[in-house]
Design a protein around this motif. Sequence first.
Motif, PDB file in Angstrom:
ATOM      1  N   TYR A   1      26.487  18.605  14.041  1.00  0.00           N
ATOM      2  CA  TYR A   1      25.575  18.430  12.896  1.00  0.00           C
ATOM      3  C   TYR A   1      24.269  19.120  13.278  1.00  0.00           C
ATOM      4  N   PRO A   2      24.145  20.421  12.999  1.00  0.00           N
ATOM      5  CA  PRO A   2      22.943  21.159  13.401  1.00  0.00           C
ATOM      6  C   PRO A   2      21.805  20.975  12.396  1.00  0.00           C
ATOM      7  N   LYS A   3      20.590  21.183  12.853  1.00  0.00           N
ATOM      8  CA  LYS A   3      19.415  21.105  11.986  1.00  0.00           C
ATOM      9  C   LYS A   3      19.219  22.460  11.304  1.00  0.00           C
TER      10      LYS A   3
ATOM     11  N   ILE B   1      18.079  21.284   5.836  1.00  0.00           N
ATOM     12  CA  ILE B   1      17.739  19.975   6.401  1.00  0.00           C
ATOM     13  C   ILE B   1      16.261  19.929   6.768  1.00  0.00           C
ATOM     14  N   GLU B   2      15.725  21.020   7.302  1.00  0.00           N
ATOM     15  CA  GLU B   2      14.276  21.101   7.569  1.00  0.00           C
ATOM     16  C   GLU B   2      13.492  20.850   6.295  1.00  0.00           C
ATOM     17  N   SER B   3      13.918  21.469   5.194  1.00  0.00           N
ATOM     18  CA  SER B   3      13.232  21.290   3.918  1.00  0.00           C
ATOM     19  C   SER B   3      13.335  19.843   3.434  1.00  0.00           C
TER      20      SER B   3
ATOM     21  N   THR C   1      21.581  16.736   4.969  1.00  0.00           N
ATOM     22  CA  THR C   1      21.820  15.352   5.377  1.00  0.00           C
ATOM     23  C   THR C   1      20.680  14.855   6.240  1.00  0.00           C
ATOM     24  N   LEU C   2      20.120  13.710   5.874  1.00  0.00           N
ATOM     25  CA  LEU C   2      19.168  13.002   6.728  1.00  0.00           C
ATOM     26  C   LEU C   2      19.830  11.721   7.208  1.00  0.00           C
TER      27      LEU C   2
ATOM     28  N   ALA D   1      10.968  14.210   2.907  1.00  0.00           N
ATOM     29  CA  ALA D   1      10.961  12.817   3.355  1.00  0.00           C
ATOM     30  C   ALA D   1       9.630  12.465   4.012  1.00  0.00           C
ATOM     31  N   GLN D   2       9.066  13.400   4.753  1.00  0.00           N
ATOM     32  CA  GLN D   2       7.763  13.160   5.384  1.00  0.00           C
ATOM     33  C   GLN D   2       6.676  12.990   4.332  1.00  0.00           C
ATOM     34  N   GLY D   3       6.780  13.732   3.226  1.00  0.00           N
ATOM     35  CA  GLY D   3       5.830  13.543   2.135  1.00  0.00           C
ATOM     36  C   GLY D   3       5.959  12.171   1.505  1.00  0.00           C
ATOM     37  N   VAL D   4       7.202  11.702   1.340  1.00  0.00           N
ATOM     38  CA  VAL D   4       7.423  10.349   0.818  1.00  0.00           C
ATOM     39  C   VAL D   4       6.815   9.315   1.764  1.00  0.00           C
TER      40      VAL D   4
END
Length: 381
Positions: free
Chosen positions: A297-299, A303-305, A343-344, A310-313
């Motif tokens: 499961y690579p980043k 997924i970065e986006s 996927t997070l 999620a960080q903004g939330v």
Amino acid sequence: MTLKAASMPLNEDEIIEGIRRWVVAESPSHDAGGVEAVLDEVEKDFEGLPVTIDRRPGTGGYGGILKVATAEPSNEPSILVLSHVDTVHPKGTLTGRLPFHRDGDKLYGPGLYDMKGGAYLAVAGYRALVRAGVAPARPVTFLFTPDEEVGSPTSRAAIEEEARKAAYVLVTEPARDGGRIVTARKGVARFTLATHGRPAHAGARHEDGRSAIREMAHQILAVEGMTDYARAITTTVGLVKGGTAANVTPENCTAEIDLRVPDPETGAEMVARILGLQPVTPDVTVHVEGGINRPPYPKTAPIESMLARAQGVARAIGFNLQDCPMTGGGSDGNFTAALGVPTLDGLGIDGAGAHTLHEHGLVSSIVPRARLLAGLMETLR
């Protein structure tokens, strides 16, 4: 960011009681009845909400799969919320060495951290959105599975089926290292290694014997020697069984091998090495079978986006959200990420002690993490 999930009412005591109900229904992976009892509780927590429920019977001796959807089937890609309800603790742990209880900020219980706490937070977050009159940005599908802790043998197909219809996947596995989420996992492979020798009387005809255990010792050293921390490769021989009696040269021996790899290319290389093991001892045979059961499961850039969103939330809720480096543990998120679906993972409750007798979640993480899951459902357009 204007986020309604940041201010909607959430009752911490109500959530703790819901987690308690799920935890006291003990559900080891191989206890189908225990898993079904948890799924009964899950269904109760969706009562009165605008969802459709599809409960599929278990197969292969495992419990069933519960799918809960917020809308009728449509062509619009969904948000898939992925949770498992099976645990590693044997039945009786709850009434023995790990009862459900609270000690300050710590909430203890078998499977509470991994991962009934996080699974419940997703339901609580969605329920709070409904109560606040906030519609999710997309249809949401919740999938509750019975066998993640043993490699998802009966649920993988259902997970991949739902992932192919999803725009995003949220996995409610527990948070790591003080609340970090997971954006990359190693791939997992499992193998069975068997050696076959020649039995003989250990005293009277020792020279006639060919020890399968002695050969296995050579193979164990070879396999363990493949670990390469610089390349993020680990190999572990975790189970060994052989012989019939102390005074008999052992004819047979078996071992179970665990392999963790960072990417598909390394996985293919290492699988070939393990499957290609050759005997060291004359007149003894070696047989290996197995392979990758959870792909890496690579980043990726998507997924970065997704992480940035999620960080903004999280900022709107009032906390700083970080991800952790690639973790060696596998999850059902490996399957969805391998299909190319952003996927997070590790979005569940914060805490520590997964699979141990001090497993616990942090009460202080309950409301912020429920808001985070609700906020992702609200905003992942």
